[in-house]
Scaffold this active site. Structure first.
Site, PDB file in Angstrom:
ATOM      1  N   SER A 103      -3.467  -3.174  -3.140  1.00  0.00           N
ATOM      2  CA  SER A 103      -2.792  -1.999  -2.609  1.00  0.00           C
ATOM      3  C   SER A 103      -3.803  -1.028  -2.006  1.00  0.00           C
ATOM      4  O   SER A 103      -4.875  -0.809  -2.551  1.00  0.00           O
ATOM      5  CB  SER A 103      -2.022  -1.321  -3.751  1.00  0.00           C
ATOM      6  OG  SER A 103      -1.037  -0.475  -3.249  1.00  0.00           O
ATOM      7  N   SER A 148       0.849  -1.172   0.000  1.00  0.00           N
ATOM      8  CA  SER A 148       0.000   0.000   0.000  1.00  0.00           C
ATOM      9  C   SER A 148       0.887   1.226   0.000  1.00  0.00           C
ATOM     10  O   SER A 148       2.112   1.128   0.118  1.00  0.00           O
ATOM     11  CB  SER A 148      -0.871   0.023   1.264  1.00  0.00           C
ATOM     12  OG  SER A 148      -1.727  -1.076   1.309  1.00  0.00           O
ATOM     13  N   ASP A 196      -4.048   2.646  -1.328  1.00  0.00           N
ATOM     14  CA  ASP A 196      -3.332   3.871  -1.672  1.00  0.00           C
ATOM     15  C   ASP A 196      -4.221   5.067  -1.388  1.00  0.00           C
ATOM     16  O   ASP A 196      -5.208   5.300  -2.075  1.00  0.00           O
ATOM     17  CB  ASP A 196      -2.931   3.823  -3.147  1.00  0.00           C
ATOM     18  CG  ASP A 196      -2.176   2.536  -3.483  1.00  0.00           C
ATOM     19  OD1 ASP A 196      -1.423   2.048  -2.621  1.00  0.00           O
ATOM     20  OD2 ASP A 196      -2.346   2.023  -4.598  1.00  0.00           O
TER      21      ASP A 196
END
Lengths: 392, 392, 392, 392
Positions: free
Chosen positions: B308, B270, B310
């Site tokens: 991920s 991440s 983000d």
């Protein structure tokens, strides 16, 4: 839409709404659900329990924490709080449900919502609690998941629990954060299908709604077979609203009951709305359904004040999304948008009714510092509804 | 835009980018920041420290937890984790900062983001940690706020801390949740302005980025006076990316260093991006700035893989939004949109450079079960950049 | 994700990227596509045409309008504009495609985007044109749909065409609105599969990108069979960017070619990105894919300036969503999220390459008032890439 | 919020709502506004005209097109349509208003909404029309702006008009697209402050709402001085809803009037909601206000069916945002969030009332193919409200 399916919608108006007849959860003394008061919201029939648990596989568990009286001593009490678990289905980690959610007013938290919106699925139970317990309940949920899944964080993914809070500090020693890990385990492990306790139970224990005692409410709708036969169940934790805005089935009850107010005004609260269905909805369609819950909420009169944290999350039990798929694709059934409006109607109606149930099932509560929040008086409600023709 | 202000933008291309010259945080042995390696990202000059702390009032605190070696024993170690605190300004609860955020890929959590987006402000420090510690760090933050504010949850509001996580389970006994309340207090109370430690420190201790050791990185840009003279500072926790995608200042470094891979592939991680500025931006403008951080991230090569998480959060220290205003309105200064593009450029550049710094400052780390993650080798990086003309 | 499918991802790095070998559209004299210049973006192989039309059923049609020279006389010329049609599949009204889109910077318009996001589908061709022609092109599209569907607006639904614009006023007599109804019909009826003209054609005729001549570019990627074998095709209309930001395959080409600038600076433009795939993606997954196009765009160096209208729209031809379904549900195939990251990689790579193609295929254009926009000089590009090791 | 400002909110419940007394627009024969029928929505007082024009500077213009009878001949008629212009203030291009909007259900179009959300401002009048006229009305708006601004698209920006549509094909020859450029000019140039015509006028001419004749409705609220004294005005174009859902001031009127139905069911329509205020709201706050309009809409009973295009746009006339600013910043006044809830209440009430006015002011209309849509019968409405205690 000028579809053949529109004719299905016409069916809905022919349906005679019928009160629920199933045996229900024991009612708090002197309290009753809307339908038992002769108040029928909308036109669609309910499911068996008129509860979110009418969606097969969905379970609800409450742990209610009440202790102490009098002056607030942070860390000691009085305690008027709890935790509520909604389990979309057993082992939802490995058999995820499609899901979608919306924020009506973001003064609050429904953790994991960004993950749900990204993936289109929900992979954990939903936990409701008070605002300051979010950290501890999240941590407890992580422990619970780790117990279920020894590989978690080692060779398998880590979990992002879904925890949604409302502020109960008017009644509860919220700073004391009295929801402990074992309470969370108990709510999760004790969750069950069938009737659902409502009112001042679980996470609803300390809630205030429209300056009356609020808390947990639930309701459901079952579409006619010609419209798919799907069930929609809603559970709310009602903790918001100004008195003068309160409407029950449209009738401005709040304008007529101006007394029975808390001595000190509780801060604006919040509302969490959970919608379950067995209709085969895709993630984007579930987001649409979640948005309809805000319309049902609006019918109860709220303006979604600045301080309110109003979140809606919808999930469908139709598809089982594998955690660790063996192939890149899966075969699923999807609802055509042309057939979705009846589900919107069901969501709006069930949300409105769940709110009503939260109020009519909650009991007068005296909390910290003697703060007293009255239950909506059912005799007066009935009288108003009769005079105003609110009962059909 | 055909504004007079566009002429300001033209100035930006004339600016000679200069390496930072200020004394910096002590560098880990053998490690260096991008600019010290002769690699200059973009055209804008940096602030004094080339760090998020170049925005006056912003402080950063790290607590780094490293102990144990060898086989993972959940609950015991090895421990390779930590916590990082970013303080927008002192007493941000009473003097809130305008803020806005975006989600690039939501497989993660930045709690309070919905509240920030709703109110347009940030009212707490930001805490970074590992995924499974979110509950405990949130709870510790609540304790910390309760200490600061004895009225919290009694006669004042309750707090929704902002906690953002990344998964460090490849190196760390994440199930052990080793970040304790006193670590969070220490990060918050020890936060300071000036140089910022980077690499495998604080929440960056267990991070992996582009299959190299990742972690904390920071950078800043200062606009020329003619463009407002504003400072933009970025801090990232870099924990994402496939090796073959890695670009440093555009050069596909990842394609050239195919060795030095972890034996087992860590799961996709991440990235958390925090952007601070003293430019007088409104909440919707800060959301725009936050979105630009994702463009800077993209320049480093990531595809924002499914796994991920983000998140980007931007805040401005220009306005002081009162917690308990004495009147209904406040006088503020707002940036005209016509002058915002240079801030976008600054954000993109600083984010890209902060990422590079995370990689060049992080040190080879051996964690649980002997998992080894190599530091990006600086000699090879320099050679590639020289061969590819990457150094200006 | 710790799925079995992650092993598929590993395959991707083993794939040797190969230049496209199919016969292509005739190239403008002296112009070439990136791959013909030896510049290979990313690691995934292209489809047959390295074009959006590699997705079976997708068609593209251009109408290019060039007339007049010299001083601008609004309404007369000079004309440097056009219209481009992307047809997701024949009769998309009755066989809708799932779709999703995102806005990177909203200084522009992609009409119908809210409808696409709500329904999760696209039911019309996509039309690209100049900003001031949006009204006329929309009206022409309505006429075209009405021709196709005599019941439209009578017993069937009305249509919301999808029209996306970029500003070409630096070169074109945009006030003259020279795109007429028959041009739109011609673009739609003449759309075809196979090679796609690029550069200063169709809606790209008057575009400026990174202060070079921009316009239409396209590229595609085909995943290895083990990753699903899906194709992703991208078409862009490139009209944005500051020179100094331009990167080709990471190399900062814009910093090295500081001459060949337009005498007067064109206003910041915009970028439209259309992504097609045959992967069986759900609407929310297509929104995720669309967001990845913004990462590919970011790799070319843009900061998405204030004045830029940057929109991405992705659709999948896998499901055929009926306009007038006979039942409430449909059986579909859905991609598991665990298998989506390779499609993200394909999207990022193809978007970056489509941009490069727009620049290397566009030709120097002199427009209204003698405004001259130079083509990116290919010899210098090759020299820079060679010196900087950009060619693999 | 535990602010001193909360005490302001308490004031609101003390305010005696009073019917509007100003001279109003001439009423269609036999029609009346809600308040003239003794129906008072909510508790806040109205502005002078109980109209969106109570916000100083706001103007409204209608052009109503009615011609022909009998069988539909596409292109010829019958015509039952029109166009409505809402002008936020004179020369809004150079003195932009902050704005924000939301989509409740996106089966429709409000062009420029993405631009409004990005910039945080509105820089054009808002035009309402039928669905298939969106192209022509957009083009006409471009012509109108070009007339106002000779530099547009030459040395100044190009314009993205804000055009919002609803489907009137049940009554109108919509395929004929009868709104011409001069009608748009006439609506814009003839717009005026003061009373606003309601019902089957302008863009409301062909609207159907809750299976009754719908169209344009407006209402306003003026906060007490202690709550800021701000005015909120709302204008809606009401074209949605199933009969059985209709509620007027909460009373389920639709359940009681089951006759007077159109012979053929019109397709689900849409609803456009425009909210004006002089309160100094920032863009993100205006988005919050726009979302509250959907709560007011929900009170009228709609479920926001799949086929409905429901958009809300709010703007504030407090700040004048320069088109071509002379400096990078501007001094503005901003409302504290602590004072925003009364504006939410005003928006909810005014939206609900504007809807009611649309229904009570619209007149029975016979359109194409003899399609007849009945006006809500006022005598029966009054009787129901009296019996149900709906009139306060």
């Amino acid at each position: 839409m000028s579809s053949r399916l529109t004719s299905l919608l016409a069916l809905l108006v022919l349906v005679a709404a019928t009160p629920a007849t199933a045996h229900e959860a024991p009612q708090p003394e002197g309290r009753a659900r809307l339908r038992d008061l002769g108040i029928t919201v909308g036109v669609l029939p309910t499911g068996k329990w008129n509860a979110i648990t009418d969606v097969p596989g969905v379970k609800v568990g409450h742990v209610t924490l009440v202790s102490g009286h009098g002056k607030l001593v942070p860390g000691q009490g009085p305690v008027r709080t709890g935790v509520t678990a909604i389990i979309p289905r057993d082992d939802v980690w490995h058999k995820k449900v499609f899901a979608g959610g919306v924020v009506l007013n973001g003064n609050g938290q429904m953790s994991a919502l960004d993950w749900i919106r990204e993936a289109g699925w929900l992979e954990t139970p939903i936990l409701l609690c008070d605002t300051l317990s979010v950290g501890r309940v999240t941590d407890a949920a992580i422990s619970w998941h780790a117990k279920q899944n020894p590989a978690m964080g080692i060779t398998d993914d880590v979990v992002l629990p879904c925890v949604a809070e409302c502020d109960d500090s008017f009644l509860n020693d919220q700073r004391g954060r009295h929801v402990k890990e074992h309470h969370v385990f108990q709510a999760l492990d004790g969750a069950k299908s069938g009737p659902v306790d409502e009112g001042a139970v679980g996470a609803g224990t300390g809630m205030v709604s429209y300056r009356f005692k609020g808390g947990i409410g639930t309701a459901s709708r079952k579409l006619p077979a010609a419209a798919g036969g799907w069930t929609v169940g809603v559970l709310v934790n009602a903790n918001l609203g100004w008195r003068e805005h309160l409407r029950i089935d449209g009738i401005p009850v709040g304008e007529e009951i101006k007394d029975l107010m808390p001595e000190r005004k509780p801060s604006e609260g919040s509302c969490i709305m959970i919608i379950a269905t067995d209709a085969p909805l895709l993630p984007n369609q579930l987001e649409r359904v979640a948005r309809r819950a805000t319309l049902g909420l609006a019918r109860t009169g709220t303006i979604a004040a600045h301080s309110s944290g109003d979140f809606a999350l919808a999930f469908s039990t139709a598809a089982e999304v594998p955690h660790d798929p063996e192939s890149g694709t899966m075969a699923i059934t999807a609802l055509n948008n042309a057939a979705i409006s009846p589900l919107f109607a069901a969501t709006v109606e069930a949300t409105e009714e769940a709110f009503g149930n939260a109020l009519t099932m909650a009991t007068t509560t005296v909390g910290r510092d003697g703060h007293k929040v009255y239950a909506l008086p059912l005799d007066r409600l009935k009288a108003i509804m009769k005079a105003r023709g609110g009962s059909k």
